[in-house]
Design a protein around this motif. Sequence first.
Motif, PDB file in Angstrom:
ATOM      1  N   VAL A 264      14.297   5.871   3.752  1.00 52.67           N
ATOM      2  CA  VAL A 264      13.709   4.778   4.522  1.00 52.67           C
ATOM      3  C   VAL A 264      12.269   5.145   4.846  1.00 52.67           C
ATOM      4  CG1 VAL A 264      13.857   3.443   6.665  1.00 52.67           C
ATOM      5  CG2 VAL A 264      15.949   4.237   5.549  1.00 52.67           C
ATOM      6  N   ILE A 265      11.344   4.223   4.575  1.00 52.19           N
ATOM      7  CA  ILE A 265       9.940   4.402   4.955  1.00 52.19           C
ATOM      8  C   ILE A 265       9.581   3.261   5.890  1.00 52.19           C
ATOM      9  CG2 ILE A 265       7.552   4.604   4.185  1.00 52.19           C
ATOM     10  CD1 ILE A 265       8.634   5.599   1.488  1.00 52.19           C
ATOM     11  N   LEU A 266       9.146   3.621   7.098  1.00 52.60           N
ATOM     12  CA  LEU A 266       8.895   2.639   8.148  1.00 52.60           C
ATOM     13  C   LEU A 266       7.428   2.624   8.550  1.00 52.60           C
ATOM     14  CD1 LEU A 266      11.912   3.694  10.391  1.00 52.60           C
ATOM     15  CD2 LEU A 266      11.839   1.746   8.819  1.00 52.60           C
ATOM     16  N   ASP A 267       6.885   1.436   8.731  1.00 54.80           N
ATOM     17  CA  ASP A 267       5.526   1.258   9.234  1.00 54.80           C
ATOM     18  C   ASP A 267       5.550   1.480  10.745  1.00 54.80           C
ATOM     19  OD1 ASP A 267       2.998   0.398   9.998  1.00 54.80           O
ATOM     20  OD2 ASP A 267       3.319  -1.688   9.389  1.00 54.80           O
ATOM     21  N   GLY A 268       4.884   2.515  11.196  1.00 56.24           N
ATOM     22  CA  GLY A 268       4.849   2.824  12.627  1.00 56.24           C
ATOM     23  C   GLY A 268       4.167   1.749  13.447  1.00 56.24           C
ATOM     24  N   GLU A 269       3.373   0.904  12.809  1.00 60.19           N
ATOM     25  CA  GLU A 269       2.625  -0.137  13.503  1.00 60.19           C
ATOM     26  C   GLU A 269       3.272  -1.514  13.371  1.00 60.19           C
ATOM     27  OE1 GLU A 269      -0.101   0.997  15.181  1.00 60.19           O
ATOM     28  OE2 GLU A 269       0.365   2.958  14.342  1.00 60.19           O
TER      29      GLU A 269
ATOM     30  N   GLU B 225      11.975  -3.982  -0.342  1.00 60.04           N
ATOM     31  CA  GLU B 225      11.000  -4.348   0.686  1.00 60.04           C
ATOM     32  C   GLU B 225      11.638  -5.258   1.722  1.00 60.04           C
ATOM     33  OE1 GLU B 225       6.955  -5.410  -0.500  1.00 60.04           O
ATOM     34  OE2 GLU B 225       7.605  -5.059  -2.585  1.00 60.04           O
ATOM     35  N   VAL B 226      11.464  -4.911   2.996  1.00 59.32           N
ATOM     36  CA  VAL B 226      11.978  -5.743   4.072  1.00 59.32           C
ATOM     37  C   VAL B 226      10.908  -5.922   5.148  1.00 59.32           C
ATOM     38  CG1 VAL B 226      14.393  -5.127   3.655  1.00 59.32           C
ATOM     39  CG2 VAL B 226      13.075  -3.843   5.329  1.00 59.32           C
ATOM     40  N   GLY B 227      10.982  -7.070   5.833  1.00 59.77           N
ATOM     41  CA  GLY B 227       9.989  -7.400   6.841  1.00 59.77           C
ATOM     42  C   GLY B 227      10.527  -7.515   8.250  1.00 59.77           C
ATOM     43  N   THR B 228      11.836  -7.295   8.429  1.00 60.12           N
ATOM     44  CA  THR B 228      12.417  -7.398   9.766  1.00 60.12           C
ATOM     45  C   THR B 228      13.320  -6.206  10.042  1.00 60.12           C
ATOM     46  OG1 THR B 228      14.428  -8.573   9.108  1.00 60.12           O
ATOM     47  CG2 THR B 228      12.461  -9.931   9.569  1.00 60.12           C
ATOM     48  N   VAL B 229      13.481  -5.900  11.326  1.00 62.61           N
ATOM     49  CA  VAL B 229      14.371  -4.817  11.732  1.00 62.61           C
ATOM     50  C   VAL B 229      15.816  -5.157  11.348  1.00 62.61           C
ATOM     51  CG1 VAL B 229      15.273  -3.522  13.701  1.00 62.61           C
ATOM     52  CG2 VAL B 229      12.830  -4.058  13.570  1.00 62.61           C
TER      53      VAL B 229
ATOM     54  N   SER C 242       0.833  -1.216   0.000  1.00 55.26           N
ATOM     55  CA  SER C 242       0.000   0.000   0.000  1.00 55.26           C
ATOM     56  C   SER C 242       0.863   1.259   0.000  1.00 55.26           C
ATOM     57  CB  SER C 242      -0.977   0.006   1.183  1.00 55.26           C
ATOM     58  OG  SER C 242      -0.303   0.250   2.405  1.00 55.26           O
ATOM     59  N   ILE C 243       1.994   1.226   0.694  1.00 54.27           N
ATOM     60  CA  ILE C 243       2.904   2.370   0.705  1.00 54.27           C
ATOM     61  C   ILE C 243       3.499   2.580  -0.683  1.00 54.27           C
ATOM     62  CG2 ILE C 243       5.131   3.180   1.584  1.00 54.27           C
ATOM     63  CD1 ILE C 243       4.355   1.814   4.288  1.00 54.27           C
ATOM     64  N   ILE C 244       3.986   1.509  -1.287  1.00 49.84           N
ATOM     65  CA  ILE C 244       4.599   1.590  -2.612  1.00 49.84           C
ATOM     66  C   ILE C 244       3.587   2.056  -3.649  1.00 49.84           C
ATOM     67  CG2 ILE C 244       5.595   0.183  -4.473  1.00 49.84           C
ATOM     68  CD1 ILE C 244       6.960  -1.458  -2.156  1.00 49.84           C
TER      69      ILE C 244
END
Length: 135
Positions: free
Chosen positions: A59-64, A40-44, A20-22
Amino acid sequence: MSTPTTNVLVFSHRPEVRESIITAIGRRPAPDLGRLHYIEVGTVADVLSEVDAGHVDLVILDGEAQPTGGMGVSRQLKNEIRQCPPVVVAVRRKDDRWLATWSQADAVLVHPLDPLAAAETVAEVLRSRGNPVPA
């Protein structure tokens, strides 16, 4: 001659949030900027690895994100990476914008993402980093 690209890391533990961000930002957020290449990454751990390697321009980070939210990751990046790329945090509620300030993020996106606002926010951040990628 190929057009230079900007590497944008998008972090969320949920693939649909990354998508959705992309989708909202698009491949070229403004005519004066080059194309965006998304990582795209799924882990810290993946965020830290990519940023440490110097492969990332934004860097775009999901706050949730779970178990570690993007705001905490943003603060960590800003405090630990000498030449940290700009950071944008996506939050679920407008009221959470103050948390993004705490996180030292350069900008905030609010879900549901408005494609025009998201693209403009990213374009402004890329322009402000001092060396925008030419068209």
